[in-house]
Design a protein around this motif. Structure first.
Motif, PDB file in Angstrom:
ATOM      1  N   ASP A  15       3.003   0.659   1.144  1.00 49.66           N
ATOM      2  CA  ASP A  15       2.453   1.799   0.409  1.00 49.66           C
ATOM      3  C   ASP A  15       3.424   2.951   0.530  1.00 49.66           C
ATOM      4  O   ASP A  15       4.001   3.166   1.594  1.00 49.66           O
ATOM      5  CB  ASP A  15       1.075   2.198   0.967  1.00 49.66           C
ATOM      6  N   ASP A  16       3.622   3.687  -0.555  1.00 54.60           N
ATOM      7  CA  ASP A  16       4.557   4.816  -0.526  1.00 54.60           C
ATOM      8  C   ASP A  16       3.893   6.094  -0.019  1.00 54.60           C
ATOM      9  O   ASP A  16       4.558   7.105   0.150  1.00 54.60           O
ATOM     10  CB  ASP A  16       5.190   5.042  -1.897  1.00 54.60           C
ATOM     11  N   GLU A  17       2.595   6.057   0.238  1.00 50.11           N
ATOM     12  CA  GLU A  17       1.899   7.218   0.807  1.00 50.11           C
ATOM     13  C   GLU A  17       1.730   6.996   2.311  1.00 50.11           C
ATOM     14  O   GLU A  17       0.966   6.124   2.728  1.00 50.11           O
ATOM     15  CB  GLU A  17       0.520   7.383   0.181  1.00 50.11           C
ATOM     16  N   PRO A  18       2.421   7.789   3.148  1.00 51.67           N
ATOM     17  CA  PRO A  18       2.349   7.594   4.599  1.00 51.67           C
ATOM     18  C   PRO A  18       0.920   7.610   5.154  1.00 51.67           C
ATOM     19  O   PRO A  18       0.599   6.843   6.057  1.00 51.67           O
ATOM     20  CB  PRO A  18       3.179   8.752   5.160  1.00 51.67           C
ATOM     21  N   SER A  19       0.046   8.460   4.607  1.00 54.53           N
ATOM     22  CA  SER A  19      -1.323   8.522   5.140  1.00 54.53           C
ATOM     23  C   SER A  19      -2.078   7.214   4.892  1.00 54.53           C
ATOM     24  O   SER A  19      -2.812   6.746   5.756  1.00 54.53           O
ATOM     25  CB  SER A  19      -2.087   9.699   4.529  1.00 54.53           C
ATOM     26  N   ILE A  20      -1.880   6.603   3.735  1.00 51.23           N
ATOM     27  CA  ILE A  20      -2.531   5.324   3.421  1.00 51.23           C
ATOM     28  C   ILE A  20      -1.940   4.228   4.301  1.00 51.23           C
ATOM     29  O   ILE A  20      -2.650   3.412   4.873  1.00 51.23           O
ATOM     30  CB  ILE A  20      -2.352   4.950   1.928  1.00 51.23           C
ATOM     31  N   GLN A  21      -0.603   4.228   4.419  1.00 50.18           N
ATOM     32  CA  GLN A  21       0.093   3.272   5.298  1.00 50.18           C
ATOM     33  C   GLN A  21      -0.499   3.291   6.697  1.00 50.18           C
ATOM     34  O   GLN A  21      -0.844   2.259   7.249  1.00 50.18           O
ATOM     35  CB  GLN A  21       1.561   3.713   5.419  1.00 50.18           C
ATOM     36  N   LYS A  22      -0.606   4.497   7.263  1.00 51.87           N
ATOM     37  CA  LYS A  22      -1.111   4.640   8.635  1.00 51.87           C
ATOM     38  C   LYS A  22      -2.552   4.176   8.754  1.00 51.87           C
ATOM     39  O   LYS A  22      -2.929   3.519   9.714  1.00 51.87           O
ATOM     40  CB  LYS A  22      -0.986   6.095   9.097  1.00 51.87           C
ATOM     41  N   PHE A  23      -3.385   4.527   7.763  1.00 53.02           N
ATOM     42  CA  PHE A  23      -4.794   4.129   7.772  1.00 53.02           C
ATOM     43  C   PHE A  23      -4.923   2.604   7.776  1.00 53.02           C
ATOM     44  O   PHE A  23      -5.600   2.024   8.623  1.00 53.02           O
ATOM     45  CB  PHE A  23      -5.513   4.730   6.551  1.00 53.02           C
ATOM     46  N   VAL A  24      -4.254   1.950   6.840  1.00 53.99           N
ATOM     47  CA  VAL A  24      -4.346   0.490   6.714  1.00 53.99           C
ATOM     48  C   VAL A  24      -3.788  -0.185   7.968  1.00 53.99           C
ATOM     49  O   VAL A  24      -4.390  -1.108   8.507  1.00 53.99           O
ATOM     50  CB  VAL A  24      -3.621  -0.007   5.437  1.00 53.99           C
ATOM     51  N   PRO A 111      -9.854   5.525  -2.721  1.00 58.45           N
ATOM     52  CA  PRO A 111      -9.823   5.299  -1.283  1.00 58.45           C
ATOM     53  C   PRO A 111     -10.814   4.204  -0.905  1.00 58.45           C
ATOM     54  O   PRO A 111     -11.845   4.062  -1.553  1.00 58.45           O
ATOM     55  CB  PRO A 111     -10.248   6.648  -0.700  1.00 58.45           C
ATOM     56  N   CYS A 112     -10.484   3.444   0.125  1.00 56.04           N
ATOM     57  CA  CYS A 112     -11.376   2.369   0.556  1.00 56.04           C
ATOM     58  C   CYS A 112     -11.903   2.689   1.951  1.00 56.04           C
ATOM     59  O   CYS A 112     -11.324   3.481   2.675  1.00 56.04           O
ATOM     60  CB  CYS A 112     -10.665   1.020   0.543  1.00 56.04           C
ATOM     61  N   SER A 113     -13.005   2.048   2.291  1.00 51.66           N
ATOM     62  CA  SER A 113     -13.585   2.250   3.623  1.00 51.66           C
ATOM     63  C   SER A 113     -12.976   1.256   4.600  1.00 51.66           C
ATOM     64  O   SER A 113     -12.375   0.256   4.193  1.00 51.66           O
ATOM     65  CB  SER A 113     -15.100   2.035   3.557  1.00 51.66           C
ATOM     66  N   VAL A 114     -13.152   1.518   5.878  1.00 51.05           N
ATOM     67  CA  VAL A 114     -12.700   0.592   6.919  1.00 51.05           C
ATOM     68  C   VAL A 114     -13.369  -0.768   6.685  1.00 51.05           C
ATOM     69  O   VAL A 114     -12.709  -1.807   6.670  1.00 51.05           O
ATOM     70  CB  VAL A 114     -13.052   1.140   8.327  1.00 51.05           C
ATOM     71  N   LYS A 115     -14.683  -0.750   6.486  1.00 54.06           N
ATOM     72  CA  LYS A 115     -15.426  -1.991   6.288  1.00 54.06           C
ATOM     73  C   LYS A 115     -14.943  -2.738   5.038  1.00 54.06           C
ATOM     74  O   LYS A 115     -14.744  -3.948   5.069  1.00 54.06           O
ATOM     75  CB  LYS A 115     -16.920  -1.674   6.174  1.00 54.06           C
ATOM     76  N   GLY A 116     -14.737  -2.007   3.951  1.00 56.83           N
ATOM     77  CA  GLY A 116     -14.273  -2.639   2.705  1.00 56.83           C
ATOM     78  C   GLY A 116     -12.924  -3.307   2.880  1.00 56.83           C
ATOM     79  O   GLY A 116     -12.694  -4.427   2.406  1.00 56.83           O
TER      80      GLY A 116
END
Length: 137
Positions: A15-24, A111-116
């Motif tokens: 992912d090119d978005e660092p925040s999404i990268q870190k979350f996933v 945006p997706c949830s942790v569970k999703g």
């Protein structure tokens, strides 16, 4: 009976978005997956070449230099059994490019949830949702 894989499943996250990268990366590593992260398609191809094996690609769809579906196509040419989860805020573009998803592909809206996220990865990898991890934090 819960099946445990002989080794932990390995995930390439792009992912090119660092925040999404870190979350996933955080969600999947905390769930026991071995994770490798890349910021775009070319970086992901480089990382994949160094990995002995990985089970699933979790990729953004719209990225500079290379789209997620182009990345998936290239990686699947080398690893036909690779599973692919597209994370996208642009599912309409995904289906404009591809009329249908290939076997072993799925998408999750951002945006997706942790569970999703955990459920989508488990369904792709194992064909079922692991209900033992139902206590989402």
């Amino acid at each position: 009976m819960k099946q445990t894989p002989s080794r932990s499943s390995s995930v390439l996250i792009v992912d090119d978005e660092p925040s999404i990268q870190k979350f996933v990366e955080r969600v999947l590593s905390e769930a026991g997956y071995a994770t490798t992260v890349a910021g775009d398609g070319p970086e992901a191809l480089e990382a994949a070449a160094k990995m002995t094996d990985f089970d699933i690609l979790v990729t953004d769809l719209m990225m500079p230099q290379m789209t997620g579906d182009e990345l998936a196509r290239r990686l699947r040419a080398l690893r036909p059994s690779l599973k692919v989860l597209y994370l996208t805020g642009f599912s309409d573009r995904l289906f404009k490019e591809k009329v249908t998803l290939w076997a072993d592909e799925a998408f999750l809206d951002k945006p997706c949830s942790v569970k999703g996220l955990l459920e989508a990865v488990a369904l792709l990898l194992f064909g079922h949702i692991d209900t033992s991890q139902d206590s989402a934090s």
